[in-house]
Structures are given as C-alpha cells and as structure tokens.
Design an enzyme around this catalytic site. Structure first.
Site, mmCIF file in Angstrom:
data_model
loop_
_atom_site.group_PDB
_atom_site.id
_atom_site.type_symbol
_atom_site.label_atom_id
_atom_site.label_comp_id
_atom_site.label_asym_id
_atom_site.label_seq_id
_atom_site.Cartn_x
_atom_site.Cartn_y
_atom_site.Cartn_z
ATOM 1 N N ASN A 11 0.860 -1.182 0.000
ATOM 2 C CA ASN A 11 0.000 0.000 0.000
ATOM 3 C C ASN A 11 0.897 1.233 0.000
ATOM 4 O OD1 ASN A 11 0.544 0.904 2.841
ATOM 5 N ND2 ASN A 11 -0.256 -1.147 3.255
ATOM 6 N N ASP A 22 -3.978 -6.500 5.391
ATOM 7 C CA ASP A 22 -4.986 -7.356 6.024
ATOM 8 C C ASP A 22 -5.012 -8.739 5.376
ATOM 9 O OD1 ASP A 22 -5.967 -5.499 7.912
ATOM 10 O OD2 ASP A 22 -7.061 -4.462 6.324
ATOM 11 N N LYS A 56 9.835 -17.113 -10.145
ATOM 12 C CA LYS A 56 8.986 -16.142 -10.838
ATOM 13 C C LYS A 56 7.902 -16.861 -11.649
ATOM 14 C CE LYS A 56 9.033 -12.520 -14.214
ATOM 15 N NZ LYS A 56 9.634 -12.137 -15.466
ATOM 16 N N LYS A 109 -13.701 0.745 16.818
ATOM 17 C CA LYS A 109 -12.386 0.079 16.729
ATOM 18 C C LYS A 109 -11.671 0.098 18.072
ATOM 19 C CE LYS A 109 -11.492 0.350 11.927
ATOM 20 N NZ LYS A 109 -11.073 1.164 10.814
ATOM 21 N N LYS A 128 -10.815 -3.533 19.712
ATOM 22 C CA LYS A 128 -9.417 -3.948 19.832
ATOM 23 C C LYS A 128 -8.838 -3.695 21.229
ATOM 24 C CE LYS A 128 -8.482 -3.580 14.879
ATOM 25 N NZ LYS A 128 -7.480 -3.422 13.832
HETATM 26 N N1 CTP Z 1 -3.432 -3.305 12.172
HETATM 27 C C1 CTP Z 1 -2.680 -4.348 12.653
HETATM 28 N N2 CTP Z 1 -2.629 -5.534 11.988
HETATM 29 C C2 CTP Z 1 -3.327 -5.729 10.866
HETATM 30 C C3 CTP Z 1 -4.112 -4.659 10.352
HETATM 31 C C4 CTP Z 1 -4.148 -3.471 11.036
HETATM 32 O O1 CTP Z 1 -2.046 -4.184 13.698
HETATM 33 N N3 CTP Z 1 -3.251 -6.883 10.241
HETATM 34 C C5 CTP Z 1 -3.473 -2.037 12.938
HETATM 35 C C6 CTP Z 1 -2.870 -0.861 12.231
HETATM 36 O O2 CTP Z 1 -1.506 -0.715 12.548
HETATM 37 C C7 CTP Z 1 -3.690 0.309 12.784
HETATM 38 C C8 CTP Z 1 -5.036 -0.336 13.000
HETATM 39 O O3 CTP Z 1 -4.818 -1.728 13.140
HETATM 40 O O4 CTP Z 1 -3.246 0.737 14.045
HETATM 41 C C9 CTP Z 1 -5.965 -0.136 11.848
HETATM 42 O O5 CTP Z 1 -7.069 -0.889 12.118
HETATM 43 P P1 CTP Z 1 -7.976 -1.513 10.986
HETATM 44 O O6 CTP Z 1 -9.086 -2.237 11.664
HETATM 45 O O7 CTP Z 1 -7.186 -2.229 9.974
HETATM 46 O O8 CTP Z 1 -8.513 -0.199 10.457
HETATM 47 P P2 CTP Z 1 -8.608 0.281 9.009
HETATM 48 O O9 CTP Z 1 -7.268 0.224 8.334
HETATM 49 O O10 CTP Z 1 -9.226 1.607 9.156
HETATM 50 O O11 CTP Z 1 -9.463 -0.890 8.357
HETATM 51 P P3 CTP Z 1 -11.010 -1.232 8.110
HETATM 52 O O12 CTP Z 1 -11.785 0.023 8.290
HETATM 53 O O13 CTP Z 1 -10.941 -1.751 6.739
HETATM 54 O O14 CTP Z 1 -11.334 -2.282 9.121
#
Ligand code: CTP
Length: 401
Positions: A209, A278, A288, A336, A340
């Site tokens: 990304n 994700d 390759k 969130k 979390k």
């Molecule tokens: N994060 C993580 N591990 C992952 C994905 C995200 O630790 N595999 C952490 C990121 O570092 C950030 C937070 O989770 O602190 C972001 O949360 P997330 O739920 O992924 O939020 P968005 O990116 O906003 O995603 P979505 O709205 O699509 O759920």
C-alpha cells in the site's frame, strides 16, 4: 532551568555574532556550562576573548590546534555536549551542514556530535527566502535539527523583514522549554510501528500500500526527543532512522507480528501506526511465475491483526491504534477502540484535504477509552506526533492506562 547542561555554542560569521555574546552570558546565568566554537568569519565580528571571558572556557577556533595529545579536540567537544546551539546560523553554515561539509572546527564538531542541534538562523531577508537556503533548512529539519526561527524587523543590511536573530532571552527560553519536554517520557519504553508491509506472490511481485512511514517516523523522532527509549518496527520505507531510535526492519505482516510481540512485554507505550496488510497471497511461489493466456486469480488469506492481539494480551501497556476513515469518523473510531481493547485511537479523516498516505500533514481525531475526545485540525505529522505523545504522557502519568 539549564542547571549543569553542557552546551556547545557555535558562532558563525554574521553581524548577529555580537548577540551571541549576550546569549553566552544568559546561558551561563541559566546554569549551563558553555563552550564556544567560532568560525574564522565570526572572529571578524567579535573577538574570541569576549566569549572566553563570558564562558570561562577556552574558545575553539582551529581543528588542528590540538592542545592535548591524548584527545582529538573536535570529537572531545562533540562528546562533551548535551546540546548544540548554532547562533547565529548563517546561510553558509546551514549549506555546509546540509551538504555534510566539514572543513573547520565548527563543522567537524557538528558532524561528530550525536546530541540535539538547534539552529538560530540570521541573515538578510532575501538570503533567508532563497530556494537554496530553504531547501537546505528543509533537509536539516527532516534530519531532526531544530530551528529557532528568526524574528522580523530591521536588519543590519538596511532591509526590514525576516532574518533577525531571535533575541537571546527567547533562545534561552526555547531551550528551557525543550529541556522540560525532554523529561516528559523519560524512562518510558515506547514501541512504534511504521510504514507498509509487503506480501509476496513470487520473488519479483508483491501486494503493498502507499504508506510512506512518515507518521510513524515522526512519532519515533518526537518520542526520542521527549526522552523515551524508542524501538521502531518499520516496514520498507525510504526514510532515515531518527537519532537515538532502535530500528528493526521487517517486510511482511507476519514479520512485523513476530517483532512487535517480542518487544511488547517490556514496552510501556505502544503506538501502531503501520499500515499492515490485512490479506496476503495464500501461496508464495519460490520462482517467478510465468504468464499464461487468460486471467489469473490470486487467492488471499487473512494476516494476523497485530493490534487486536496486543489488545487481548494487554498488561500494563498504554496501547494506541490508528484508523483511516472517510465518514462517521467518531463512531467508527470508537467501535475500533472498543473492539481492539485500545486505550486510545487516532482516527485519520482521509477524506479531508492534506490527510492520509504520503502527505506531510494529517487531520485527525484523538479518542480515548475514558471518553476523552480531541480534534487535531490540519497539522504537520511532526506536530501531530507531538500532540499524540503529550496526550499519552498525560494519561500514563495519571495512571489511567
Ligand atoms: N493493524 C494491525 N494488523 C493488521 C491490520 C491493522 O495491527 N493486520 C493495525 C494498524 O496498525 C492500525 C489499525 O490496526 O493501528 C488499523 O485498524 P484496521 O481495523 O485495519 O482499520 P482500518 O485500516 O481503518 O481498516 P477497516 O476500516 O478496513 O477495518
């Protein structure tokens, strides 16, 4: 306020060098020990004896004037310092420093020092706004040098404008305030994640990304400046490691997970600003992949949600997450935060101009589990990092984590 602080004052050759004498005196009165280094041109404005008398220390002028054979003078002075102040900082010294030039006592010591360096520029208004000077100052700023901006007013060259060395009282005040801030996270172990992750399909292709890591690096730099012991777990980015920060490079979400978990137990404050993938390809090929006719479907599997796991394993840590939202910022942010098990969340409103990936600025909302809410309007990522750390320090000290 500056009791016992060892300050190296670098004086370069501008008319404002005369103010550096008053500055030396004010620093001594504030309790600091001061060693002065003068460039050759600075000596055309003020005599070294002035600084010697005010600082009660020898004044350093020549890299090769080695008085003590057991020491290498510029290294010794660089190691002695707690802080380096360049006042006045001329366009020339700013240019030399940003170009890595070391051709006299001042510049060799500046390159050899590892302590924070403050620059108080002073020059003609047009010189100050010249693109070369601006570019050099931007470079130094990115490397973590601190600027005490010049004031506006009558300049010795006859012009009125920006370029006048800040008053000695104000420079001392700035240093005193910064010194106070350095106590803010003293002894606190901070773990920060930054940048993107890469999830490989084969040796030459991956999913990623556009995260540049700027936010996480700003947090690491500021946390270190606030006196914290900082570990930075970084995805692949093109940024220099901030001074004093322990950096661990990772590539994939799984590697980030491993490193973060290894350091989690001993951390007090954990800030997850990385843009972690994700999903990753279910299969990574060793060789390759060759193209073949028709479409190609990549099957993806979920990576571990590192932040979620940290929330579940939380002991004493103050845990901060990041989120990117385009609508209902507060509602989604709170969801969130709870899901979390975070102590706080920084929700970036990426629909706003100047916010999100690659920008130097952000627009965000700070929410805590105790119900605190603070809107951070458009500001630089460095400024936002300061705000986040100040809020965190307040919560850690209140014992509300
Ligand atoms: N994060 C993580 N591990 C992952 C994905 C995200 O630790 N595999 C952490 C990121 O570092 C950030 C937070 O989770 O602190 C972001 O949360 P997330 O739920 O992924 O939020 P968005 O990116 O906003 O995603 P979505 O709205 O699509 O759920």
């Amino acid at each position: 306020m500056l009791d016992g602080k060892k300050i190296v004052l670098g004086v370069s050759g501008g008319i404002a060098a005369y103010k550096a004498a008053a500055l030396t005196s004010k620093l001594i009165q504030a309790g600091a020990e001061v060693k002065v280094i003068m460039t050759e041109s600075a000596q055309k404005f003020v005599a070294p004896t002035t600084f010697q008398a005010l600082s009660r220390q020898p004044v350093y002028r020549d890299t090769f004037n080695e008085q003590d054979p057991s020491q290498i003078q510029h290294i010794d002075v660089a190691d002695w310092a707690d802080l380096f102040l360049l006042a006045p900082a001329t366009a020339n010294i700013i240019g030399k420093l940003s170009g890595g030039i070391a051709d006299d006592m001042l510049t060799t010591t500046l390159l050899a020092t590892e302590v924070p360096v403050y620059l108080a520029p002073a020059m003609n208004v047009h010189m100050y706004s010249h693109p070369a000077v601006m570019k050099n100052m931007k470079q130094l700023d990115e490397w973590g040098f601190k600027f005490i901006e010049p004031g506006e007013g009558y300049l010795a060259c006859g012009y009125v404008g920006k370029g006048r060395l800040e008053e000695p009282e104000t420079i001392v005040q700035v240093l005193e305030e910064e010194h106070k801030k350095k106590q803010l996270l003293k002894g606190v172990k901070v773990l920060i994640t930054a940048g993107p992750t890469r999830e490989k399909i084969d040796p030459v292709r991956f999913f990623t990304n556009p995260s540049t890591g700027k936010m996480g690096y700003a947090l690491a730099r500021q946390a270190s400046f606030f006196g914290a012991d900082v570990t930075l777990v970084s995805g692949p980015v093109d940024l220099p490691t901030p001074g004093g920060v322990h950096r661990i490079d990772v590539t994939t979400a799984e590697e980030m997970y491993q490193q973060v978990l290894e350091h989690y137990h001993t951390s007090d404050l954990v800030i997850k600003s990385a843009a972690v993938a994700d999903y990753r390809p279910r299969v990574t090929y060793d060789h390759k992949m060759k193209k073949s006719p028709g479409d190609y479907v990549v099957e993806m599997e979920r990576t571990k949600d590192i932040l979620m796991e940290l929330g579940e394993r939380k002991e004493h840590q103050y845990l901060i997450g990041f989120a990117a939202e385009t609508q209902d910022v507060e509602d989604y942010g709170r969801q969130k935060l709870e899901k979390k098990n975070l102590d706080a969340i920084v929700v970036n409103n990426v629909s706003e101009k100047g916010a999100g990936f690659g920008h130097d600025t952000n627009v965000s909302l700070w929410l805590t589990k105790d119900g605190d809410k603070k809107a951070f309007p458009l500001m630089s990522k460095e400024e936002l990092a300061k705000n986040i750390l100040e809020e965190s320090a307040r919560h850690i000290k209140d014992g509300s984590s």
